[in-house]
Design a protein around this motif. Sequence first.
Motif, PDB file in Angstrom:
ATOM      1  N   ARG A 286      -5.460  -1.531 -12.136  1.00 47.70           N
ATOM      2  CA  ARG A 286      -6.346  -0.462 -11.706  1.00 47.70           C
ATOM      3  C   ARG A 286      -7.743  -0.998 -11.519  1.00 47.70           C
ATOM      4  N   ALA A 300      -4.632   3.551  -8.957  1.00 52.36           N
ATOM      5  CA  ALA A 300      -3.560   4.496  -8.649  1.00 52.36           C
ATOM      6  C   ALA A 300      -4.050   5.535  -7.656  1.00 52.36           C
ATOM      7  N   ARG A 304      -3.170   5.889  -3.489  1.00 56.51           N
ATOM      8  CA  ARG A 304      -2.725   7.110  -2.813  1.00 56.51           C
ATOM      9  C   ARG A 304      -3.594   7.403  -1.607  1.00 56.51           C
ATOM     10  N   THR A 624      -9.035  15.190 -14.565  1.00 54.35           N
ATOM     11  CA  THR A 624      -8.290  14.599 -15.677  1.00 54.35           C
ATOM     12  C   THR A 624      -7.811  15.674 -16.650  1.00 54.35           C
ATOM     13  N   ARG A 648       0.553   9.829 -17.863  1.00 57.02           N
ATOM     14  CA  ARG A 648       0.192   8.499 -17.366  1.00 57.02           C
ATOM     15  C   ARG A 648      -0.763   8.616 -16.183  1.00 57.02           C
ATOM     16  N   GLN A 649      -0.532   9.611 -15.326  1.00 56.49           N
ATOM     17  CA  GLN A 649      -1.453   9.831 -14.214  1.00 56.49           C
ATOM     18  C   GLN A 649      -2.844  10.187 -14.727  1.00 56.49           C
ATOM     19  N   GLU A 652      -4.471   7.079 -15.785  1.00 50.03           N
ATOM     20  CA  GLU A 652      -4.904   6.267 -14.664  1.00 50.03           C
ATOM     21  C   GLU A 652      -6.273   6.739 -14.179  1.00 50.03           C
TER      22      GLU A 652
END
Length: 787
Positions: A286, A300, A304, A624, A648-649, A652
Amino acid sequence: MSRLQLGVGNTFFGLCMLRLCTFGGCFLERDGRRLDAVSSQRKALALLALLAESGDRGVTRESAMAMLWPESDEDRARATLRQLMKALRDQLGDPDLFASTSELRLERQVVGADVLEFRAAIAAGHDERAVELYAGPWMAGFHAKASNAFEQWVDATRDALLADVLGALERLARRAQAEHRHSDAARLWRRIAALQPLSDRVAIELIRSLELGGDRTAALRHAAVYEALVREETGAALPTSIAEFVSQAEGEPVRAANRDALVAADAPAPLPAEHVRAPASASASRVRLVAAGIAVATLAVVARVLWPTGAERASASAPPVSRAEMATVVSSVAVLPFASIPTTPDSVTGDPFTDGLTDLVIGTLGRIPGLKVTGRTSAFALRRTSFDAQQIGSALGVAALLEGTVARSNDRLRVVVQLIGTRDGFVIWSETYERPLTDLFALQDEIARAVASALRLQLGPAPPAARPTADSAAWSLYLRGRHVFHTQFGPEGVSRSIELLREATARDSQFALAFAALSDAYTRLAIFGFAPPRPAYAAARQAAEHALTVDSALADAHVALAHVRCVADYEWDGAIAQFEHAARLDPGNSFARAPHAICLASQGRFEEALALLVEAHSRDPLSTAVPNVRGRVLVSSGQPEQAILLLRQALELNPLMDVAYQQLGHAYLAVSRPADAIRAFREAAAISGARDSAHLAYGFAVSGAPDSARAILEAIRNAPGAAMQLPVHLAMVYAALGERDAAFGWLDRGFAQRASFMVGIKSEPALASLHSDPRWRALLHRMRLTP
């Protein structure tokens, strides 16, 4: 069934029935559909990745055994490997999954892998294909309980593949430069800059391409972003070439001689491959763009944006529409943080006045029926990126962007705004406003109406522009207080926010917006255990009620009071009704959805909470808080596998989010992965200390290590004031240790104090062992909850 094959050199891939995807994660798919059953088996994926990466070389059984089962003796490891290979053949329904050779290899006609396609494309010089395949760092976010050798192999492979894609991107960028396709070159250098944010060589090339492509504004913006990032990360000054360009461009228009010099400037020679790999400290998975601790945009997210999904690519490749056509179809917009002019050292984290104007415009647009407005968190998270309109539109899922600059001089205000279509980057509408500072509140309304007109939406009859306060000093204090609230989340930041907002309300007792903000700050102080909860909630309730006395139609005040009624008063029906009323008053208020969902989930209304959080994600995709709360609800509702993916996202987006690690630990426990749970709890405790140390103690207690759990309990009890702030957390540990009396004793204290997280005890799986005790039903009755 025959298996079609496509060849590049001696490599077969492309139309295989099975395909291992390793860029940006690790999962197996069949005919384009993900196989979740296999993709959740970490050792199986680790073995497949090991064999896929080795290609025709293969891997010896001894090497695979040593890397995946280092703790086992040879006979046991060999038997485990044999069983795993058989299980994979059975699950995937193909006895030919592995080649019949002395070395372990995948049968290339049965299963393909993106890493093999990528390497074949690099070897054949097909750089465009290689870049397309690189969907993010190799094996990003993948963890398997294996040896250090396995982890080192993953890191080394990831770095090598990163070097390859950087080389491909640079070759494409330089080809575009040579062909004078400066916009294409800038787009490619942007991708490289996302992977190497601190490289002065890359920054110079990107700025050069933007300038030569005629986009000086973007060139200056990237120079400012790069300067801020370098100053924060290394303390170094801007390279001379960038500094000279900025100096020239901010003064008189760059003369032809200077422009020619920019074109002719010698570009630094490309660095050897070993110097372009991401540093180990960045985990190579990352890229963090930190703005004074408020926003962490990871690779991440970048992936995208820069390497979208197939559906997004299809959308991006659609034929462009005219500006007039765009205006008829736009129903979603993101308001990017307005920029202060001139740029100050603080502007990378936001100027409170300019951010305040941005917030006002977001709020006004959010009340337009039928218009989807991106939440503040997501819009502000992109403050420091150099993405173009199409990339931001893809990341946020919007059709238009509103951006602007704000200049203040004495008592005058100059605001330049433009509305940009994200499909083709066309400017739909732009305007310049020059007003006295006293017209600030009328100005935000005027901008919103102009935007609505440009989008061909109706605002309805124009009411008088709302003026929150006539006291300019109170307004300034409010802006500073909200700025601290949004950017500093620790106890010192919350206390400072309260101090500034109290000063604002002391100057103007009719300043309803400031009272609502003050209520939010007191509630945060209580929820996170930064102060004794009961008096903090009392102050929050008083501030919210006063705000509503002044302005009964202020949605922010309704949200603030609903939050207190839920977490402190346990007035469930009243709180929900008030959240819903706030949503009707201000449909664009993204801040309200997370506490509203928590209030629903606390009563066991999981489906309603999840539906609300899905909607919140659509409006605020880079938040978040939303995936964290959603993960928490999924754990409580018995859906831990989905929770793991979402949490997990969240991590990230913000690797320092202790509550996400905390919930991730509970999700791992729910799927019988205690070692992973302990690691997650340790991460949380390392960030927040005592509060999440209690979760670590719980993890030890349910994992068969009661002595470790009790040692942590003792340390917490000895920490000044910690035990009194953590009764719910301590009750969880005692429940896991089977000490019910102690657990209920702490829960009783929690109820009396209105302690942090007491609101969620009914849906907390860690307290399930207490449900059969008559005291549990009595406690829920006191909290007005049905058992």
